[in-house]
Enzyme design. Structure first.
Site, short mmCIF file in Angstrom:
data_model
loop_
_atom_site.label_atom_id
_atom_site.label_comp_id
_atom_site.label_asym_id
_atom_site.label_seq_id
_atom_site.Cartn_x
_atom_site.Cartn_y
_atom_site.Cartn_z
N THR A 19 -6.04 -8.18 3.78
CA THR A 19 -5.27 -7.84 4.96
C THR A 19 -4.74 -6.41 4.87
OG1 THR A 19 -3.21 -8.72 4.03
CG2 THR A 19 -4.58 -10.24 5.30
N GLY A 20 -4.37 -5.88 6.03
CA GLY A 20 -3.82 -4.52 6.05
C GLY A 20 -4.83 -3.45 5.71
N SER A 22 -6.60 -0.77 7.51
CA SER A 22 -6.74 -0.03 8.76
C SER A 22 -6.75 1.48 8.57
CB SER A 22 -5.59 -0.39 9.72
OG SER A 22 -4.33 -0.09 9.13
N ILE A 27 -3.79 1.37 0.62
CA ILE A 27 -4.12 0.54 -0.53
C ILE A 27 -5.13 -0.53 -0.15
CG2 ILE A 27 -3.20 -1.11 -2.20
CD1 ILE A 27 -0.59 0.48 -2.18
N GLY A 28 -5.00 -1.10 1.04
CA GLY A 28 -5.93 -2.15 1.47
C GLY A 28 -7.36 -1.67 1.49
N SER A 164 7.23 -4.96 -4.21
CA SER A 164 7.55 -3.53 -4.18
C SER A 164 8.50 -3.08 -5.27
CB SER A 164 8.12 -3.15 -2.81
OG SER A 164 7.13 -3.16 -1.83
N TYR A 177 13.10 -4.74 4.28
CA TYR A 177 11.82 -4.72 3.57
C TYR A 177 11.97 -5.30 2.17
CZ TYR A 177 7.54 -2.81 1.49
OH TYR A 177 6.34 -2.68 0.84
#
Length: 274
Positions: A19-20, A22, A27-28, A164, A177
């Site tokens: 996922t992620g 784009s 990182i994705g 994180s 976050y």
């Protein structure tokens, strides 16, 4: 899809959802490239509308998918899907798309995250907290649930979450976050214990400070003095690059990681938080 893995291509015949994915600086994308290079077929999720609201903007999705296709090995394939993971139904739909395309999914990497719209304790409100929870934590749990439901117990079941480093030191100005990521880090032992009985290994990765393009922006709140101070906290003399955590995540997706279960792994290049 029944080809046994080889030492050089350990993910041949396996399918990974990432996922992620784009932005080519993200990182994705680095993770997806690594997995493709190990032989995996891919389903990558993206939500370009989120990037367009950020200072770094959106990337060319055709270039993103083209770059990943260049990394595919043999008969491996790539499917991409647009999905807003703030939608409660989106996680199930993403996994269902992977099953529809490939029949079975072996690896899930929950790399996505909500950026922006955060603040310190006195600035946040219920909407801010809920928005980060929905994308960062809730959707990760729902993705993992849907992944586990379709997994048939064959060898190679892997899930990787992203945290994180909020347990290692303060993240001032990022309360929502940090709260959402802390929820995931705290849940790793519990969910890993449930999944391992299904033949699925779960771990989480804290990539540390990684330059995914935001450090290249000329912004008023990021002076040369501030950057130099942060850079001095890295004994290797550089910020993290997307491929740094991607190397660890790719290893966790292979059979070589089979004895690492329920861990939050920090890959920060020796980053000093004091």
């Amino acid at each position: 899809m029944s080809t046994p893995p080889s030492p050089s291509l350990p993910l041949v015949g396996r399918v990974a959802i990432v996922t992620g994915v784009s932005r080519r600086q993200g990182i994705g994308y680095a993770v997806a490239r690594r997995l493709a290079g190990l032989g995996a077929s891919l389903l990558v999720q993206h939500h370009r509308a989120h990037d367009l609201d950020q200072p770094w903007g959106g990337d060319d999705l055709d270039a993103v998918t083209s770059g990943l296709r260049d990394e595919l090995v043999g008969v491996a394939r790539l499917v991409d899907v647009a999905a807003d993971l703030a939608d409660p139904q989106a996680a199930e739909d993403v996994v269902a798309r992977g099953v529809e395309a490939y029949g079975h999914v072996d690896v899930l990497v929950c790399n996505h995250a909500r950026s922006g719209g955060d603040g310190d304790l006195m600035a946040i409100d219920a909407t801010t907290l809920d928005g980060h929870w929905q994308v960062n934590a809730r959707s990760t749990l729902l993705l993992t649930k849907s992944f586990a439901e379709q997994h048939d117990g064959r060898a190679g079941g892997r899930v990787v979450w992203m945290t994180s480093g909020q347990q290692l030191g303060p993240m001032r100005g990022e309360v929502a976050y940090a709260a959402s990521k802390a929820a995931l880090a705290g849940l790793v032992p519990t969910v890993a214990d449930e999944l391992v009985e299904r033949g699925i290994v779960l771990n989480a990765v804290n990539p540390g400070p990684v330059n995914t393009g935001y450090l290249d922006l000329d912004t008023a709140d990021r002076s040369e003095e501030t950057l130099a101070k942060v850079l001095a906290s890295f004994p290797l003399g550089r910020f993290g690059e997307p491929d740094d955590p991607a190397r660890l995540i790719a290893w966790l997706a292979t059979d070589e990681s089979r004895w690492v279960v329920g861990q939050v792994l920090n890959t920060e290049g020796g980053f000093r938080r004091w």
